[in-house]
Design a protein around this motif. Structure first.
Motif, PDB file in Angstrom:
ATOM      1  N   ALA A 272      -1.904 -14.868  43.718  1.00  0.00           N
ATOM      2  CA  ALA A 272      -3.577 -14.747  43.338  1.00  0.00           C
ATOM      3  C   ALA A 272      -4.018 -15.092  42.255  1.00  0.00           C
ATOM      4  N   THR A 273      -4.864 -15.722  41.967  1.00  0.00           N
ATOM      5  CA  THR A 273      -5.643 -16.334  40.771  1.00  0.00           C
ATOM      6  C   THR A 273      -7.252 -16.109  40.709  1.00  0.00           C
ATOM      7  N   GLU A 274      -7.953 -15.859  39.853  1.00  0.00           N
ATOM      8  CA  GLU A 274      -9.279 -15.811  39.790  1.00  0.00           C
ATOM      9  C   GLU A 274     -10.037 -17.107  39.690  1.00  0.00           C
ATOM     10  N   ILE A 275     -11.084 -17.319  40.415  1.00  0.00           N
ATOM     11  CA  ILE A 275     -11.731 -18.714  40.537  1.00  0.00           C
ATOM     12  C   ILE A 275     -13.008 -18.460  39.585  1.00  0.00           C
ATOM     13  N   GLN A 276     -13.846 -17.360  39.669  1.00  0.00           N
ATOM     14  CA  GLN A 276     -15.077 -17.109  38.870  1.00  0.00           C
ATOM     15  C   GLN A 276     -15.312 -15.718  39.187  1.00  0.00           C
ATOM     16  N   ASN A 277     -16.083 -15.235  38.112  1.00  0.00           N
ATOM     17  CA  ASN A 277     -16.455 -13.734  38.056  1.00  0.00           C
ATOM     18  C   ASN A 277     -17.865 -13.651  37.825  1.00  0.00           C
ATOM     19  N   ILE A 278     -18.690 -13.014  38.532  1.00  0.00           N
ATOM     20  CA  ILE A 278     -20.150 -13.045  38.357  1.00  0.00           C
ATOM     21  C   ILE A 278     -20.507 -11.514  38.487  1.00  0.00           C
ATOM     22  N   GLN A 279     -21.291 -11.203  37.219  1.00  0.00           N
ATOM     23  CA  GLN A 279     -21.886  -9.831  36.972  1.00  0.00           C
ATOM     24  C   GLN A 279     -23.291  -9.741  38.003  1.00  0.00           C
ATOM     25  N   ILE A 280     -23.169  -8.808  38.736  1.00  0.00           N
ATOM     26  CA  ILE A 280     -24.228  -8.527  39.673  1.00  0.00           C
ATOM     27  C   ILE A 280     -25.179  -7.367  38.847  1.00  0.00           C
ATOM     28  N   ALA A 281     -24.454  -6.507  38.118  1.00  0.00           N
ATOM     29  CA  ALA A 281     -25.196  -5.522  37.539  1.00  0.00           C
ATOM     30  C   ALA A 281     -24.670  -4.954  36.241  1.00  0.00           C
ATOM     31  N   ASP A 282     -25.639  -4.834  35.209  1.00  0.00           N
ATOM     32  CA  ASP A 282     -25.152  -4.530  33.924  1.00  0.00           C
ATOM     33  C   ASP A 282     -25.653  -3.045  33.593  1.00  0.00           C
ATOM     34  N   GLY A 283     -24.660  -2.321  33.052  1.00  0.00           N
ATOM     35  CA  GLY A 283     -25.120  -0.950  32.721  1.00  0.00           C
ATOM     36  C   GLY A 283     -25.156   0.047  33.660  1.00  0.00           C
ATOM     37  N   ASP A 284     -25.855   1.241  33.487  1.00  0.00           N
ATOM     38  CA  ASP A 284     -25.716   2.270  34.395  1.00  0.00           C
ATOM     39  C   ASP A 284     -27.030   2.126  35.363  1.00  0.00           C
ATOM     40  N   VAL A 285     -26.767   1.521  36.590  1.00  0.00           N
ATOM     41  CA  VAL A 285     -27.625   1.056  37.662  1.00  0.00           C
ATOM     42  C   VAL A 285     -28.497   2.499  38.095  1.00  0.00           C
ATOM     43  N   CYS A 286     -29.556   2.104  38.539  1.00  0.00           N
ATOM     44  CA  CYS A 286     -30.358   3.228  39.117  1.00  0.00           C
ATOM     45  C   CYS A 286     -29.628   3.506  40.603  1.00  0.00           C
ATOM     46  N   ARG A 287     -29.490   4.920  40.707  1.00  0.00           N
ATOM     47  CA  ARG A 287     -29.189   5.311  41.880  1.00  0.00           C
ATOM     48  C   ARG A 287     -30.020   5.038  43.193  1.00  0.00           C
ATOM     49  N   SER A 288     -29.585   4.648  44.286  1.00  0.00           N
ATOM     50  CA  SER A 288     -30.252   4.356  45.467  1.00  0.00           C
ATOM     51  C   SER A 288     -30.880   3.125  45.748  1.00  0.00           C
ATOM     52  N   LEU A 289     -30.615   2.354  44.493  1.00  0.00           N
ATOM     53  CA  LEU A 289     -31.115   1.072  44.366  1.00  0.00           C
ATOM     54  C   LEU A 289     -30.489  -0.120  44.861  1.00  0.00           C
ATOM     55  N   SER A 290     -30.988  -0.974  45.705  1.00  0.00           N
ATOM     56  CA  SER A 290     -30.384  -1.881  46.467  1.00  0.00           C
ATOM     57  C   SER A 290     -29.978  -2.976  45.487  1.00  0.00           C
ATOM     58  N   VAL A 291     -28.688  -3.480  45.391  1.00  0.00           N
ATOM     59  CA  VAL A 291     -28.250  -4.494  44.250  1.00  0.00           C
ATOM     60  C   VAL A 291     -27.779  -5.709  45.098  1.00  0.00           C
ATOM     61  N   PRO A 292     -28.528  -6.960  45.078  1.00  0.00           N
ATOM     62  CA  PRO A 292     -28.173  -7.970  46.006  1.00  0.00           C
ATOM     63  C   PRO A 292     -26.688  -8.427  45.478  1.00  0.00           C
ATOM     64  N   ILE A 293     -25.773  -8.864  46.540  1.00  0.00           N
ATOM     65  CA  ILE A 293     -24.704  -9.470  46.410  1.00  0.00           C
ATOM     66  C   ILE A 293     -24.878 -11.186  46.754  1.00  0.00           C
ATOM     67  N   TYR A 294     -24.720 -11.923  45.969  1.00  0.00           N
ATOM     68  CA  TYR A 294     -24.842 -13.428  46.191  1.00  0.00           C
ATOM     69  C   TYR A 294     -23.939 -14.357  45.338  1.00  0.00           C
ATOM     70  N   MET A 295     -23.024 -15.075  46.107  1.00  0.00           N
ATOM     71  CA  MET A 295     -22.165 -15.860  45.371  1.00  0.00           C
ATOM     72  C   MET A 295     -21.897 -17.326  45.929  1.00  0.00           C
ATOM     73  N   VAL A 296     -22.383 -18.392  45.152  1.00  0.00           N
ATOM     74  CA  VAL A 296     -22.176 -19.663  45.633  1.00  0.00           C
ATOM     75  C   VAL A 296     -20.562 -20.051  45.369  1.00  0.00           C
ATOM     76  N   PHE A 297     -20.102 -20.709  46.441  1.00  0.00           N
ATOM     77  CA  PHE A 297     -18.597 -21.098  46.278  1.00  0.00           C
ATOM     78  C   PHE A 297     -18.648 -22.437  45.683  1.00  0.00           C
ATOM     79  N   PRO A 298     -17.650 -22.414  44.682  1.00  0.00           N
ATOM     80  CA  PRO A 298     -17.913 -23.481  43.698  1.00  0.00           C
ATOM     81  C   PRO A 298     -17.109 -24.807  44.373  1.00  0.00           C
ATOM     82  N   ARG A 299     -17.794 -25.946  44.114  1.00  0.00           N
ATOM     83  CA  ARG A 299     -17.068 -27.270  44.496  1.00  0.00           C
ATOM     84  C   ARG A 299     -15.820 -27.524  44.041  1.00  0.00           C
ATOM     85  N   LEU A 300     -14.927 -28.282  44.719  1.00  0.00           N
ATOM     86  CA  LEU A 300     -13.526 -28.581  44.369  1.00  0.00           C
ATOM     87  C   LEU A 300     -12.801 -27.343  44.140  1.00  0.00           C
ATOM     88  N   PHE A 301     -13.218 -26.401  43.732  1.00  0.00           N
ATOM     89  CA  PHE A 301     -12.204 -25.223  43.290  1.00  0.00           C
ATOM     90  C   PHE A 301     -11.966 -24.320  44.767  1.00  0.00           C
TER      91      PHE A 301
END
Length: 340
Positions: A272-301
């Motif tokens: 198993a090896t990493e293809i990409q890593n996307i940060q969806i939240a930085d720092g101490d996120v607010c509690r009970s706040l919805s954080v969207p998950i969104y990742m595009v699959f990279p072409r060729l990889f």
């Protein structure tokens, strides 16, 4: 300016569809210009076409020009597995998918300036072989190339030009069934907890793990992925909510992972090896706040999930939460990618 050799493929995006490449002869005939999407609907066979461009300030003496189409699957083992499967390199050679050569020009002379030689290459697959989708991995690599060779006399160096083209696999038949996943992450549900400390010698790993669980700050993270059956051309989506956490959060990340399995008579090596890593939240996120998950699959990889006799290509996504107390929390979700 010396003599130069170049290949220009007619289709700008260099993408050809495997669903059209090996049709029976009675379906190969067709008329008129059509897009790739129309090809899939009408059953017109894809043809790789373009021009070979030869340029030189003087006339060019040559011993012939040939054009070769090649497609192959190259497999290799990771360093940790080489000693385990010693016979791997003898039993698994590159798997040839397609290989064909045509003689474009017989020996002769090209005039000075630019000469363009058009070509059309039907991409026939022999026997029961399948045109897998183009995929650039670490231990599995599926690649299709077009190579032009111009042979010259002993005093002049032969010229070679290679150009890659992309193959997309046939669309999946039938409608894709969504598979939504709800998840809850707490210290009790974790299967993968890592703490950045040095362990005392002689302490069993089980003791370390139980101690880590006891030392973990209390937290509750909920969320869902809209589907783990994913269309490769559409993003992976969902949301995540930090309900509570005793420790401050440093970062929340999405990690896309390729899982490649290479096999032979002796067994299988899975890496198993990493293809990409996307940060969806930085720092101490607010509690009970919805954080969207969104990742595009990279072409060729990435490519549609693939399983054959000699190799497998699978994909997973990890939700990684890094706490200020230097705890790394990972939740893993297997994905199934397909093309529709």
């Amino acid at each position: 300016m010396g003599t130069s050799l170049d290949i220009k493929i007619k289709r700008a995006n260099k993408v050809y569809h495997a669903g059209d490449l090996n049709l029976p002869p009675d379906q190969e005939a067709g008329t008129g210009m059509q897009t790739g999407h129309q090809h899939l609907q009408t059953g017109v066979q894809e043809v790789l076409s373009g021009v070979v461009v030869i340029s030189g300030k003087d006339s060019i003496q040559h011993q012939g020009v040939s054009l070769t189409v090649e497609g192959s699957v190259n497999l290799q083992l990771s360093a940790k597995s080489v000693g385990v499967f010693e016979a791997f390199y003898n039993s698994v050679k590159p798997i040839q998918i397609i290989s064909s050569t045509i003689e474009m020009v017989k020996p002769g002379k090209f005039p000075s300036g630019k000469t363009e030689i058009p070509f059309e290459f039907p991409l026939h697959v022999k026997g029961n072989k399948v045109l897998y989708e183009t995929y650039h991995g670490v231990f599995v690599n599926i690649q299709y190339t077009l190579r032009c060779d111009m042979r010259r006399s002993l005093l002049a160096k032969d010229l070679t030009k290679t150009c890659e083209f992309i193959v997309h696999s046939a669309p999946q038949k039938g409608k894709l069934t969504p598979s939504p996943v709800d998840f809850t992450i707490t210290p009790e549900t974790l299967q993968n907890v890592k703490e950045f400390i040095f362990c005392a010698a002689g302490v069993p790993p089980r003791v370390i793990l139980s101690e880590q669980r006891a030392l973990l700050p209390k937290f509750l993270i909920r969320g869902h992925l809209n589907s783990t059956n994913c269309v490769i051309t559409q993003p992976l989506t969902g949301e995540l909510v930090v309900e509570s956490s005793e420790a401050a959060i440093k970062s929340i990340e999405l990690q896309l992972v390729r899982v490649e399995t290479c096999g032979c008579a002796e067994g299988y090596a899975r890496d198993a090896t990493e293809i990409q890593n996307i940060q969806i939240a930085d720092g101490d996120v607010c509690r009970s706040l919805s954080v969207p998950i969104y990742m595009v699959f990279p072409r060729l990889f990435t490519c549609p999930t693939l399983e054959t006799t000699n190799f497998k290509v699978e994909f997973e996504v990890n939700i990684v939460v890094l706490l200020h107390a230097d705890h790394l929390i990972t939740e893993n979700f297997p994905l199934k990618l397909c093309r529709v």
